[in-house]
Design an enzyme around this catalytic site. Structure first.
Site, short mmCIF file in Angstrom:
data_model
loop_
_atom_site.label_atom_id
_atom_site.label_comp_id
_atom_site.label_asym_id
_atom_site.label_seq_id
_atom_site.Cartn_x
_atom_site.Cartn_y
_atom_site.Cartn_z
N HIS A 1 0.80 -1.14 0.10
CA HIS A 1 -0.04 0.22 -0.08
C HIS A 1 0.83 1.21 -0.10
O HIS A 1 2.20 1.22 0.28
CB HIS A 1 -0.82 -0.08 1.24
CG HIS A 1 -1.90 -1.08 1.07
ND1 HIS A 1 -2.78 -1.15 2.04
CD2 HIS A 1 -2.22 -1.93 -0.04
CE1 HIS A 1 -4.00 -2.08 1.69
NE2 HIS A 1 -3.29 -2.65 0.57
N GLU B 1 1.39 3.91 2.03
CA GLU B 1 2.20 4.02 3.18
C GLU B 1 3.42 2.94 3.20
O GLU B 1 4.58 3.76 3.52
CB GLU B 1 1.23 3.64 4.39
CG GLU B 1 -0.16 4.65 4.65
CD GLU B 1 -1.04 3.78 3.93
OE1 GLU B 1 -1.06 3.22 2.90
OE2 GLU B 1 -2.22 4.04 4.17
#
Ligand SMILES: NC(=O)c1ccc[n+]([C@@H]2O[C@H](COP(=O)([O-])OP(=O)(O)OC[C@H]3O[C@@H](n4cnc5c(N)ncnc54)[C@H](OP(=O)(O)O)[C@@H]3O)[C@@H](O)[C@H]2O)c1
Length: 393
Positions: A64, A66
């Site tokens: 993802h 992040e």
């Protein structure tokens, strides 16, 4: 959404607004590769607001946004007191990848700011809670004391737009619907004879190929499939080997035999061709395309809600309908078109029998007209392009 290079450099001091703008900007780099996940961007600044990294969700099943940003930071000590800006609330659950909220919670961050809450019931507020409990100051952009109301409004709208397909899927359980039309200046998409090549110029058509990559399938009505014999694939330098899905609305299954000789099937495998057919009839399917049976309503048109749920259940998070006018109509009438892309050429064809693209539906009062919001425009030489979200009164 544009795919662009970052114009900022590592170490540069960024304001919270600029950091979120950068997160929005890099998030769009995942276009075409993340469905059914959302496009997400993330920016990490150190304790003095210097840029440490930006990341985005590059591909379904991969990190993802992040984590994509985190893994670029070799010296994790720099994360002590760092500030994270992410376009969507970090996920709380273990899915194809580990929980982002849990990963971020162990990094010694000072704050995390996100633009849009994740409506996924597995996340909704829980990602934020996990981080809060670990001592990170978590807030929405609208709650950030250095971000004014007008900027926060723009950033939230931008983040909603970035993740619009995912947010729509989560909120409605239906496929997202975009309509793309190539129109003359007098609003027509074909001559009475059916001739429609070409209304718009080569640059407009090239941009259409980029748009096609944004959606899980390009959809057309049976007449367009027969009249134009289009390939409907993605021919664009940014997507050199992109095999997209095509969807044909064809209640009586006429296309099933015509497909063998069609360009649609010359450029893709049969499992990438979806034919929506009348659910009360039986069809033989010698070419092995995907048949999606849907009920017809009293007017002989597919039940739109049932259709969009069936498509979502088939794994199609979004479709872009390219025509013709008869195919657009029931979607507008059912208030199920979320976005339009209109390319308009400075060409007038006149005549009573040319086909206006909106001829299949209409409203009785001006107040009932479908107004677009969040409109953006571009010029492709003499052609103009406009896109916006459709609002329904
Ligand atoms: N300028 C542009 O951007 C553009 C783009 C595409 C097409 N065109 C032009 O548009 C013309 C074709 O448009 P058109 O309006 O005549 O036909 P169309 O929309 O391509 O196809 C209509 C047919 O598709 C089936 N269909 C579509 N949606 C349906 C639904 N919701 N429920 C049930 N059946 C559905 C029906 O097939 P059955 O008849 O079998 O029931 C219907 O008659 C062509 O001249 C083409 O060149 C222009």
């Amino acid at each position: 959404l544009e795919i662009m290079d970052d114009k900022v450099s590592i170490g540069q001091v960024l304001s919270p607004v600029a950091a979120m703008q950068l997160a929005l900007h890099v998030g769009a780099n995942g276009v075409g590769h993340v469905a059914p996940n959302p496009l997400v961007g993330c920016v990490i600044l150190d304790h003095e607001y210097r840029l440490l990294a930006s990341g985005w969700h590059r591909k379904i099943g991969h990190d993802h946004a992040e984590v994509d940003a985190l893994i670029q930071i070799a010296n994790r000590d720099k994360l002590r007191g760092a500030h994270v800006f992410v376009t969507l609330e970090p996920c709380a659950h273990q899915g194809r990848t580990p929980s982002c909220a849990k990963t971020l919670a162990t990094q010694g961050l000072s704050s995390l700011t996100y633009a849009v809450e994740d409506p996924n019931p597995l996340v909704a507020g829980q990602g934020a809670d996990i981080l809060r409990k670990s001592g990170v100051r978590v807030r929405l952009v609208s709650e950030h004391e250095q971000i004014g109301d007008a900027d926060a409004h723009e950033l939230v709208a931008g983040a909603e737009e970035l993740a619009e397909i995912f947010l729509h899927n989560m909120r409605s359980k239906e496929s997202f619907v975009a309509v793309k039309v190539a129109s003359t200046l007098d609003g027509k998409m074909a001559l009475a004879s059916g001739e429609s090549k070409w209304i718009t110029n080569a640059k407009s058509r090239e941009y259409t190929h980029l748009l096609r990559a944004r959606y899980d399938a390009v959809a057309v009505g049976r007449n367009t499939f027969v009249t134009d014999d289009p390939s409907l694939n993605v021919r664009h330098g940014n997507f050199p080997s992109f095999e997209n899905n095509v969807l044909i609305f064809d209640p009586m299954g006429h296309a099933l035999s015509a497909l063998a000789q069609s360009k649609v099937l010359q450029v893709r495998r049969p499992e990438r061709v979806i034919v929506v057919v009348n659910s009360s009839l039986e069809f033989s399917n010698p070419l092995g395309v995907r048949l999606v049976p849907v009920s017809l309503g009293p007017k002989g048109s597919f039940e739109v809600g049932e259709l969009l749920m069936a498509l979502k259940n088939q794994g199609l998070t979004s479709i872009m309908i390219e025509g013709g006018a008869q195919t657009f109509a029931p979607f507008f009438a059912a208030k199920k078109v979320q976005r339009v892309h209109v390319f308009q050429a400075p060409l007038i064809i006149g005549g009573r029998h040319g086909v206006p693209w909106s001829s299949g539906f209409g409203v009785e009062r001006m107040a009932d007209g479908l107004r677009l919001e969040r409109v953006s425009r571009k010029l492709f030489d003499e052609d103009s392009y406009l896109t916006g979200r459709v609002t329904y009164p």
